[in-house]
Motif scaffolding. Sequence first.
Motif, PDB file in Angstrom:
ATOM      1  N   ASP A  61       0.798  -1.216   0.153  1.00 46.02           N
ATOM      2  CA  ASP A  61      -0.094  -0.021  -0.241  1.00 46.02           C
ATOM      3  C   ASP A  61       0.993   1.223  -0.003  1.00 46.02           C
ATOM      4  N   VAL A  62       0.278   2.380  -0.339  1.00 47.57           N
ATOM      5  CA  VAL A  62       0.988   3.683  -0.580  1.00 47.57           C
ATOM      6  C   VAL A  62       0.430   4.765   0.067  1.00 47.57           C
ATOM      7  N   MET A  63       1.382   5.342   0.844  1.00 47.55           N
ATOM      8  CA  MET A  63       0.880   6.842   1.659  1.00 47.55           C
ATOM      9  C   MET A  63       1.711   7.822   1.171  1.00 47.55           C
ATOM     10  N   VAL A  64       0.949   8.743   0.381  1.00 47.97           N
ATOM     11  CA  VAL A  64       1.416   9.943  -0.386  1.00 47.97           C
ATOM     12  C   VAL A  64       1.478  11.085   0.719  1.00 47.97           C
ATOM     13  N   THR A  65       2.611  11.497   1.293  1.00 47.28           N
ATOM     14  CA  THR A  65       2.733  12.766   2.006  1.00 47.28           C
ATOM     15  C   THR A  65       2.858  13.822   1.477  1.00 47.28           C
ATOM     16  N   ASN A  66       2.837  15.173   2.070  1.00 49.88           N
ATOM     17  CA  ASN A  66       3.070  16.312   1.774  1.00 49.88           C
ATOM     18  C   ASN A  66       4.306  16.879   2.435  1.00 49.88           C
ATOM     19  N   ASP A  67       5.527  17.157   1.640  1.00 47.61           N
ATOM     20  CA  ASP A  67       6.650  17.266   2.601  1.00 47.61           C
ATOM     21  C   ASP A  67       6.977  18.916   2.745  1.00 47.61           C
ATOM     22  N   THR A  68       5.756  19.840   2.463  1.00 49.91           N
ATOM     23  CA  THR A  68       6.125  21.258   2.571  1.00 49.91           C
ATOM     24  C   THR A  68       6.297  21.656   4.094  1.00 49.91           C
ATOM     25  N   LYS A  69       7.140  22.726   4.193  1.00 53.04           N
ATOM     26  CA  LYS A  69       7.547  23.186   5.516  1.00 53.04           C
ATOM     27  C   LYS A  69       6.997  24.428   5.709  1.00 53.04           C
ATOM     28  N   VAL A  70       6.447  24.567   6.881  1.00 60.10           N
ATOM     29  CA  VAL A  70       5.971  25.959   7.305  1.00 60.10           C
ATOM     30  C   VAL A  70       7.007  26.803   8.074  1.00 60.10           C
ATOM     31  N   PHE A  71       6.829  28.079   7.405  1.00 61.53           N
ATOM     32  CA  PHE A  71       7.835  28.851   7.921  1.00 61.53           C
ATOM     33  C   PHE A  71       7.344  29.923   8.890  1.00 61.53           C
ATOM     34  N   PRO A  72       7.877  30.760   9.545  1.00 61.99           N
ATOM     35  CA  PRO A  72       7.075  31.799  10.560  1.00 61.99           C
ATOM     36  C   PRO A  72       6.761  33.137   9.830  1.00 61.99           C
ATOM     37  N   ALA A  73       5.579  32.904   9.039  1.00 66.25           N
ATOM     38  CA  ALA A  73       5.040  33.692   8.110  1.00 66.25           C
ATOM     39  C   ALA A  73       4.494  35.098   8.811  1.00 66.25           C
ATOM     40  N   ARG A  74       4.429  35.253  10.075  1.00 72.50           N
ATOM     41  CA  ARG A  74       3.670  36.374  10.552  1.00 72.50           C
ATOM     42  C   ARG A  74       4.717  37.157  11.231  1.00 72.50           C
ATOM     43  N   MET A  88      16.042  34.792   4.711  1.00 71.25           N
ATOM     44  CA  MET A  88      14.989  33.806   5.517  1.00 71.25           C
ATOM     45  C   MET A  88      15.349  33.568   6.843  1.00 71.25           C
ATOM     46  N   LYS A  89      16.588  33.543   7.132  1.00 74.18           N
ATOM     47  CA  LYS A  89      17.017  33.382   8.592  1.00 74.18           C
ATOM     48  C   LYS A  89      16.580  34.679   9.444  1.00 74.18           C
ATOM     49  N   ALA A  90      16.535  35.564   8.893  1.00 73.32           N
ATOM     50  CA  ALA A  90      16.144  36.822   9.531  1.00 73.32           C
ATOM     51  C   ALA A  90      14.437  36.816   9.750  1.00 73.32           C
ATOM     52  N   ILE A  91      13.893  36.405   9.054  1.00 78.91           N
ATOM     53  CA  ILE A  91      12.409  36.170   8.922  1.00 78.91           C
ATOM     54  C   ILE A  91      12.246  35.195   9.805  1.00 78.91           C
ATOM     55  N   HIS A  92      12.896  34.036   9.829  1.00 75.23           N
ATOM     56  CA  HIS A  92      12.807  33.047  11.021  1.00 75.23           C
ATOM     57  C   HIS A  92      12.946  33.494  12.402  1.00 75.23           C
ATOM     58  N   GLN A  93      13.972  34.107  12.393  1.00 73.60           N
ATOM     59  CA  GLN A  93      14.195  34.888  13.589  1.00 73.60           C
ATOM     60  C   GLN A  93      12.916  35.792  14.458  1.00 73.60           C
ATOM     61  N   ALA A 142       8.829  17.396   7.389  1.00 73.88           N
ATOM     62  CA  ALA A 142       8.875  18.550   6.286  1.00 73.88           C
ATOM     63  C   ALA A 142      10.142  18.809   5.944  1.00 73.88           C
ATOM     64  N   GLU A 143      10.251  19.303   4.578  1.00 72.86           N
ATOM     65  CA  GLU A 143      11.666  19.730   3.996  1.00 72.86           C
ATOM     66  C   GLU A 143      11.751  20.818   3.291  1.00 72.86           C
ATOM     67  N   HIS A 144      10.573  21.085   2.387  1.00 74.92           N
ATOM     68  CA  HIS A 144      10.752  22.411   1.497  1.00 74.92           C
ATOM     69  C   HIS A 144       9.955  23.493   1.707  1.00 74.92           C
ATOM     70  N   VAL A 145      10.577  24.339   2.304  1.00 73.26           N
ATOM     71  CA  VAL A 145      10.054  25.781   3.057  1.00 73.26           C
ATOM     72  C   VAL A 145       9.133  26.469   2.006  1.00 73.26           C
ATOM     73  N   GLY A 146       8.070  26.718   2.388  1.00 72.22           N
ATOM     74  CA  GLY A 146       7.115  27.538   1.524  1.00 72.22           C
ATOM     75  C   GLY A 146       5.649  27.543   2.112  1.00 72.22           C
ATOM     76  N   HIS A 190       2.730  23.670  -1.548  1.00 72.64           N
ATOM     77  CA  HIS A 190       2.887  24.963  -0.349  1.00 72.64           C
ATOM     78  C   HIS A 190       1.393  25.505   0.009  1.00 72.64           C
ATOM     79  N   VAL A 191       1.139  25.014   1.177  1.00 75.96           N
ATOM     80  CA  VAL A 191      -0.244  25.549   1.454  1.00 75.96           C
ATOM     81  C   VAL A 191      -0.167  27.019   1.918  1.00 75.96           C
ATOM     82  N   GLY A 192      -1.394  27.599   1.324  1.00 75.49           N
ATOM     83  CA  GLY A 192      -1.688  29.050   1.265  1.00 75.49           C
ATOM     84  C   GLY A 192      -2.913  29.356   2.230  1.00 75.49           C
ATOM     85  N   LEU A 193      -3.103  30.539   2.161  1.00 76.39           N
ATOM     86  CA  LEU A 193      -4.213  30.809   3.350  1.00 76.39           C
ATOM     87  C   LEU A 193      -5.373  30.729   2.682  1.00 76.39           C
ATOM     88  N   GLY A 194      -5.463  30.444   1.314  1.00 80.34           N
ATOM     89  CA  GLY A 194      -6.606  30.034   0.703  1.00 80.34           C
ATOM     90  C   GLY A 194      -7.402  28.970   1.271  1.00 80.34           C
TER      91      GLY A 194
END
Length: 362
Positions: free
Chosen positions: A66-79, A156-161, A190-194, A226-230
Amino acid sequence: MTPGEKTANIIRMKLSEFRFDLPNNLIALYPPENRGESRLMVVNRKTKTIEHRMFSDILEYFDDGDVMVTNDTKVFPARLFGQKEKTGAKIEVFLLRELNREHRLWDVLVDPARKIRVGNKLYFGDSDLVAEVIDNTTSRGRTIRFLYDGDHKALMKAIHQLGETPLPDEIRFKRKVEPADEDRYQTIYAEHVGAVAAPTAGLHFSKIIMKRLELKGINFTPLTLHVGLGTFRQVDVEDLTKHKTDSENFNITERTCDVVNEGIDGKKKICAIGTTVLKALESSVSADGHLKPIEGWTDKFIFPPYDFRIPNALLTNMHLPESILLMMTSAFGGYDLIKEAYQIAIKEKYKFFSYGDAMLII
């Protein structure tokens, strides 16, 4: 069912049919102490039965191949919280997506929108990060340009901080964002930031549960959306055919296509881990019902009735009333069966939303 009957049914499905009373105390404000300790409602489409299990019991529903398909997007501190130049007025900027890396352009939402105009400079931290508003896009939407000397990695490091974990409003308006959220509002793979929101079905997996599934012969394979606010945007039209969703960037590799298609040909379970995976899989189907590689954008909006071509199982969370996630789940599980399942979930006090309990539809 004839195409005409299907069209009639699509027109028949209205926003109000996804309305239900959800007690406030059933919206989970925190995740369980440990990953994998949530409850699991198992909904069987064939037998129309509903079981109450724990998430760790998911192993019993899958077999070798059997197959499990995952979403490896990574959440970043967007606020980001900051202030306007000159007035020092406090402002909030929510980073939606990077528009141009070279020019450091970002699509954002701002608050309070009436005070943030084209030409304004916005300061974050102790002026560690400065942005200029260069365009209006919607009532709350703006395009900003970061005025930053370092490279993309340093930005991106500055945004993360300086940024805050982007918990949904339904949670953060009831409690403060805490340091633990940085880890828990993120899948272990999670692997790919976005992403500006977590693909929450994946939050239930612990390393131990994944390892036990792999030892049983289940094939995990990733895609990236990459999950958006939509995902959380309110549907404001009664006729669902008139609703437009935001586009989200996604990528499905040839390797993942090979794993999924081998599972399809072997009549195995193809389980979408979350509605984001469901959406991505159904956005890249070949004429013969197989998955094809793609890198691009999807604004696919799935609601009942819908004929799924790729997945035959879905792991998802308990969703809010009138949400597009509930509509997708209803399309997959069948409107009447999912409606019944949600009535039972409320009666049995399942926890809802991002940090809540899980539902497996087989």
